[in-house]
Design an enzyme around this catalytic site. Structure first.
Site, PDB file in Angstrom:
ATOM      1  N   VAL A   1       0.871  -1.188   0.000  1.00  0.00           N
ATOM      2  CA  VAL A   1       0.000   0.000   0.000  1.00  0.00           C
ATOM      3  C   VAL A   1       0.906   1.235   0.000  1.00  0.00           C
ATOM      4  CG1 VAL A   1      -1.755   1.297   1.274  1.00  0.00           C
ATOM      5  CG2 VAL A   1      -1.814  -1.212   1.286  1.00  0.00           C
TER       6      VAL A   1
ATOM      7  N   LYS B   1      -6.835  -2.178  -0.980  1.00  0.00           N
ATOM      8  CA  LYS B   1      -5.918  -1.466  -0.076  1.00  0.00           C
ATOM      9  C   LYS B   1      -6.603  -1.116   1.243  1.00  0.00           C
ATOM     10  CE  LYS B   1      -2.948   0.200  -3.745  1.00  0.00           C
ATOM     11  NZ  LYS B   1      -2.781   1.200  -4.798  1.00  0.00           N
TER      12      LYS B   1
END
Ligand SMILES: NC(=O)c1ccc[n+]([C@@H]2O[C@H](COP(=O)([O-])OP(=O)(O)OC[C@H]3O[C@@H](n4cnc5c(N)ncnc54)[C@H](OP(=O)(O)O)[C@@H]3O)[C@@H](O)[C@H]2O)c1
Length: 343
Positions: free
Chosen positions: A155, A227
Site C-alpha cells: 500500500v 488497499k
C-alpha cells in the site's frame, strides 16, 4: 556480518527496480548494516527461471529480459519446472515475491509465500493480494518458523506505513483512516480538472504505463478497496475482504462535474475511508467532494495520502509523491533490512 541468499519470484518492473536499488545501495548495506547478499534465483512467468548457488549475474539477467530472451542460460539447474519447485531449489534465505496481483484470492502468490516460509525463508512481497487474503495465516506461519512476512510496498509503495505502526507507534488504537490510495484515478481526475475528457485521461494513464489495458480495477475502485481491506486487516486487527468494502468508482463523474467543482474551490477525489464502530469497522471507497480545508485537496496527479486517526494522535498523515517501481523497490529494501538486520 550477515550474508543473505536472495531469490526473486517475479522479475518485472518492480523486481528489476529492486535489483538495481540493491546494487546502488550495496556499499551502504555493508557499511551501515554489515549486510551482504548473493542473488541465487530469479523466476518469471514467460521468461523462464534461473538458479545459481554461486550468484546470478544481474547485469546479464537484466539484459536477457530487456531483449525478450529467457533466463535459462544463466541457470546451473535447467530442469526446474514451476515456481514451487524453484522455491525449494533456489537456496535462498529471503524470497521476494513480485508477481501480478490477483484481487479475487491472492493466488498463486499466497502459495509461493507459504512455501517460502515453510522452507525457512523470510517472505517479502509488494503484492497486496496475498496480504489481504492470507495475512493472518502467513504471519502466523512466519512466527512459527522464526521468519518474517513483510509487505511494506503493498500500500502506497515505499512509504512507511506497516513498519511505522510495527516499530514506531506502540500502544496506539487506530480508530480509522481516510485517504487517496489509487494513483491512477487520482491522475485521471486531475487531468479531467485540467480539461481532458474521461476517456482521454484514461488513455494518458495507459500511455505512461500507470493504467492497465483493462483499467477497470482502478476506475471501479477495486484496487482501492483491496488497499482499504489490507489496512483494516493489518493495522486495525479486523480481518475483512475487499468485497466487504462499500465501493463506487469514478465512471459516473463527467469532466463537467470535475471542472465545476474546481471553480467552487472543491475537488472530486476517490476517497477511501475506514472507521471503527464498537467491534465492527465501516469502510468505503467512493467519489467525494473535498474542500481546500481537507489535506486531500492538494494531493493531485499520481500522489497519494493516508490520514490516520488514533486515540493518541488525532491526525497523522503520510503523503507520497511520484510513486513508481523505484519507490516500490525501496519498500522491499526496507523490508529486507528490517527482516534480516539484528542490531
Ligand atoms: N509497479 C509498481 O509500481 C507497483 C507498486 C506497488 C505494488 N506493485 C505490485 O508488485 C507486483 C509486481 O508488479 P510489477 O509492476 O513488477 O509487475 P510486472 O512488471 O507485470 O512483472 C510481473 C513479474 O511476474 C512474473 N510472473 C507473472 N506470472 C507469474 C507466475 N504465475 N509465476 C511466476 N512469475 C510470474 C512476470 O514474468 P513474465 O513477464 O515473464 O510473464 C514478471 O516477471 C504486483 O503484485 C503489483 O501489484 C507494483
Amino acid at each position: 556480518m550477515t550474508h543473505q541468499h536472495i531469490a526473486l519470484l517475479g522479475f518485472g518492473n518492480v523486481g528489476q527496480a529492486f535489483v538495481r536499488l540493491l546494487q546502488r545501495k550495496k556499499d551502504l548495506l555493508l557499511k551501515d548494516y554489515e549486510l551482504t547478499y548473493t542473488i541465487t534465483g530469479i523466476a518469471t512467468g514467460k521468461h523462464g527461471m534461473a538458479i545459481n548457488p554461486r550468484g546470478i549475474d544481474i547485469g546479464q539477467a537484466l539484459q536477457l529480459i530487456s531483449t525478450g530472451d529467457k533466463l535459462g542460460p544463466l541457470s546451473t539447474q535447467p530442469s526446474i519446472k514451476d515456481p514451487i519447485e524453484f522455491i525449494y531449489n533456489c537456496g535462498a534465505d529471503v524470497l521476494f515475491e513480485n508477481t501480478p496481483v490477483s484481487y479475487a484470492d491472492g493466488q498463486p502468490a499466497v502459495s509461493y509465500l507459504r512455501t517460502a516460509l515453510q522452507a525457512g525463508m523470510h517472505a517479502i512481497t509488494a503484492n497486496k493480494g496475498p496480504v489481504v487474503h492470507a495475512y493472518q495465516e502467513l504471519t502466523k506461519l512466519a512466527k512459527e518458523n522464526g521468519r518474517k512476512f513483510y509487505f511494506e510496498s503493498a500500500v502506497m509503495d515505499g512509504a512507511p506505513i506497516f513498519s511505522l505502526f510495527r516499530h514506531n507507534l506502540p500502544a496506539t488504537n487506530l480508530l480509522g483512516f481516510s485517504g487517496i490510495l489509487n494513483s491512477t484515478t487520482n491522475l485521471i481526475l486531475t487531468r479531467m480538472e485540467n480539461g481532458d475528457s474521461f476517456t482521454g485521461a484514461v488513455a494518458y494513464a495507459q500511455s505512461i504505463g500507470l493504467a492497465e489495458t483493462d483499467p477497470s480495477g482502478d476506475i471501479d475502485g477495486l484496487d482501492a478497496s483491496v488497499k482499504v481491506a489490507t489496512l483494516v486487516t493489518v493495522l486495525m486487527g479486523i480481518p475483512i475482504k475487499p468485497a466487504d468494502v462499500e465501493r463506487t468508482g469514478i465512471r459516473q463523474l463527467t469532466a463537467e462535474d470535475v471542472v465545476q467543482a474546481h471553480k467552487q474551490a472543491q475537488r472530486w477525489k476517490l476517497v477511501c475511508t475506514a472507521r471503527r464502530e464498537a467491534e465492527l469497522v465501516i469502510t468505503s471507497v467512493r467519489p467525494e467532494l473535498v474542500g481546500t480545508d481537507s489535506p486531500l485537496y492538494g494531493v493531485n496527479g499520481t500522489s497519494s495520502i493516508v490520514k490516520f486517526e488514533m486515540d493518541v494522535l488525532p491526525q497523522l498523515s503520510i503523503v507520497e509523491g511520484n510513486p513508481g517501481p523505484e519507490t516500490t523497490a525501496y519498500g522491499l529494501l526496507a523490508d529486507f533490512i528490517n527482516a534480516t538486520h539484528q542490531g
